[in-house]
Motif scaffolding. Structure first.
Motif, PDB file in Angstrom:
ATOM      1  N   LEU A   1       0.847  -1.050   0.043  1.00  0.00           N
ATOM      2  CA  LEU A   1      -0.058  -0.186   0.019  1.00  0.00           C
ATOM      3  C   LEU A   1       1.046   1.249   0.001  1.00  0.00           C
ATOM      4  N   GLN A   2       2.067   1.080   0.799  1.00  0.00           N
ATOM      5  CA  GLN A   2       2.922   2.317   0.492  1.00  0.00           C
ATOM      6  C   GLN A   2       3.380   2.657  -0.652  1.00  0.00           C
ATOM      7  N   ARG A   3       3.708   1.449  -1.288  1.00  0.00           N
ATOM      8  CA  ARG A   3       4.473   1.673  -3.034  1.00  0.00           C
ATOM      9  C   ARG A   3       3.496   1.838  -3.661  1.00  0.00           C
TER      10      ARG A   3
ATOM     11  N   MET B   1      -7.629   1.203  14.086  1.00  0.00           N
ATOM     12  CA  MET B   1      -7.720   1.912  12.905  1.00  0.00           C
ATOM     13  C   MET B   1      -7.607   3.748  13.040  1.00  0.00           C
ATOM     14  N   LEU B   2      -8.379   4.029  13.962  1.00  0.00           N
ATOM     15  CA  LEU B   2      -8.230   5.263  14.381  1.00  0.00           C
ATOM     16  C   LEU B   2      -6.808   5.687  14.569  1.00  0.00           C
ATOM     17  N   CYS B   3      -6.009   4.845  15.365  1.00  0.00           N
ATOM     18  CA  CYS B   3      -4.675   5.212  15.644  1.00  0.00           C
ATOM     19  C   CYS B   3      -3.794   5.254  14.457  1.00  0.00           C
ATOM     20  N   LEU B   4      -3.997   4.142  13.708  1.00  0.00           N
ATOM     21  CA  LEU B   4      -3.275   4.017  12.235  1.00  0.00           C
ATOM     22  C   LEU B   4      -3.443   5.278  11.260  1.00  0.00           C
TER      23      LEU B   4
ATOM     24  N   ARG C   1       3.117  10.017   8.725  1.00  0.00           N
ATOM     25  CA  ARG C   1       4.300   9.245   8.731  1.00  0.00           C
ATOM     26  C   ARG C   1       4.545   8.045   7.852  1.00  0.00           C
ATOM     27  N   HIS C   2       3.481   7.284   7.678  1.00  0.00           N
ATOM     28  CA  HIS C   2       3.561   6.278   6.857  1.00  0.00           C
ATOM     29  C   HIS C   2       3.011   6.483   5.626  1.00  0.00           C
ATOM     30  N   GLY C   3       2.168   7.535   5.313  1.00  0.00           N
ATOM     31  CA  GLY C   3       1.674   7.909   3.931  1.00  0.00           C
ATOM     32  C   GLY C   3       0.370   7.134   3.590  1.00  0.00           C
ATOM     33  N   VAL C   4      -0.132   6.259   4.418  1.00  0.00           N
ATOM     34  CA  VAL C   4      -1.553   5.344   3.912  1.00  0.00           C
ATOM     35  C   VAL C   4      -2.820   5.925   4.476  1.00  0.00           C
TER      36      VAL C   4
END
Length: 288
Positions: free
Chosen positions: A128-130, A165-168, A174-177
Motif C-alpha cells: 500500500l505504501q508503494r 484503525m483510528l490510531c493508524l 508518517r506512513h503515507g497510507v
C-alpha cells in the motif's frame, strides 16, 4: 504476466462475496478498479464473480488462519503487480448468551473480526505504501461505539478494530497510507437475516435496516474524500455518542430501546415473509 485495471488500481476486499462486500466491489468496478474478493465460501465467490464480471476474481481463504494471509497477498502481487486498496469487510457474529457460547466460537469471532484485519493490514502495508495512494477502509459498525446487551464479543471486536484503525489513521503523515472506517448500523445482509431468525439482539431493529448499497456509498466517498470515519446514517452517530456520555445510565435506557426494537423486529420479520425470504414453521421462523 500482470493484469492492469482501467484506473490502474487494484483492491482486495475481504468478505467480498457477501452483501456489503459485493456492493463495494460493484462500486469499485464502476470506477475501473479491479477487485480481488477474499471469502471462505467458494460457491458464494463463484456467484459473486459471475455477477460482477471479468473485473472481479475470487479467492477462497480462511481469514482466521493467519498463515494463509501471506499467500493471499502474494496472489494479488503475482497477478497484478500491485495493491492500492484494502477493504477489511469480513465479519461474523454469534447469537446466544455469552456464558453459553463455546470458547472456540468466541476465539473464531475475535480472529475474523479483529485480529485478521489487523494482521492483514500489517502484511499489506508495504504494498500500500508503494502504491503512492494506498488506502485501508474498514467496515466497522456502530457496535464499535455503542454496546448492546448480548453482543459482548462482537462489540469487543468492533471497539478494538475502530480503535486500532483510528490510531493508524492519525499516523498517516508518517506512513503515507489513508486509513479510515465506515460505521453502519444494522444492514440487510444474510448475516442479519440469520440473526433475526435465530433470535439475535432485537435492539438493532429499532429502525429499518439499511441496505448494503448505503454502506458501499460511504466507501466510495472514502475514496474521493478520505477521512477517519463515515456513517451511512449520520444522525445515529450523534445519538450513540450522546448516550455514551453517561454510560452508567445505559441500564435504564436499554429497556426503553428494547421495546422499540421488539416492535421493529416484528415488522422486519413480516417484511422478510412478504418477500419470501423466511417462512413460519410451527411458530418458528426459518430462512427460505
Amino acid at each position: 504476466m500482470t493484469i492492469t485495471s482501467k484506473s490502474g488500481r487494484i483492491a482486495l476486499i475481504t468478505g467480498g462475496a457477501g452483501g456489503i462486500g459485493r456492493e463495494i466491489c460493484r462500486g469499485f468496478i464502476e470506477r475501473g478498479i479491479i477487485c480481488v474478493l477474499a471469502d471462505y465460501n467458494q460457491e458464494a465467490l463463484d456467484r459473486a464473480t459471475a455477477e460482477l464480471g471479468p473485473s472481479a476474481v475470487g479467492v477462497a481463504v480462511d481469514l482466521s488462519d493467519f498463515s494463509k494471509l501471506p499467500a493471499l497477498l502474494a496472489f494479488v502481487q503475482a497477478r497484478y503487480g500491485r495493491l492500492d486498496i484494502l477493504v477489511n469487510n469480513a465479519a461474523i457474529t454469534g447469537t446466544g448468551h455469552f456464558e453459553e457460547r463455546s470458547v472456540e466460537h468466541i476465539l473464531g469471532e475475535l480472529n475474523i473480526n479483529l485480529l485478521s484485519p489487523i494482521v492483514l493490514t500489517r502484511l499489506a502495508f508495504a504494498a500500500l505504501q508503494r502504491s503512492g495512494d494506498g488506502r485501508v477502509i474498514n467496515t466497522v459498525s456502530l457496535g464499535g461505539i455503542f454496546p448492546l446487551p448480548e453482543t459482548g464479543v462482537y462489540s469487543a471486536t468492533k471497539f478494538g478494530l475502530r480503535g486500532a484503525m483510528l490510531c493508524l489513521g492519525m499516523d498517516r503523515e508518517r506512513h503515507g497510507v489513508h486509513v479510515g472506517s465506515v460505521l453502519p448500523s444494522a444492514t440487510e445482509t444474510p448475516m442479519l437475516m440469520r440473526e433475526a431468525v435465530e433470535g439475535g439482539n432485537t435492539l438493532q431493529f429499532m429502525d429499518p435496516p439499511q441496505q448494503p448499497a448505503d454502506v458501499a456509498r460511504q466507501v466510495m466517498r472514502m475514496l474521493d474524500n478520505p477521512c477517519l470515519e463515515r456513517y451511512p446514517r449520520w444522525s445515529e452517530s450523534w445519538s450513540v455518542r450522546l448516550a455514551m456520555l453517561a454510560p452508567n445510565f445505559l441500564p435504564r435506557l436499554i429497556p426503553l430501546f428494547r421495546k422499540k426494537g421488539v416492535r421493529g423486529h416484528a415488522r422486519y420479520m413480516e417484511s422478510l415473509r412478504k418477500r419470501g425470504l423466511v417462512v413460519s414453521n410451527e411458530g418458528k421462523w426459518e430462512l427460505s
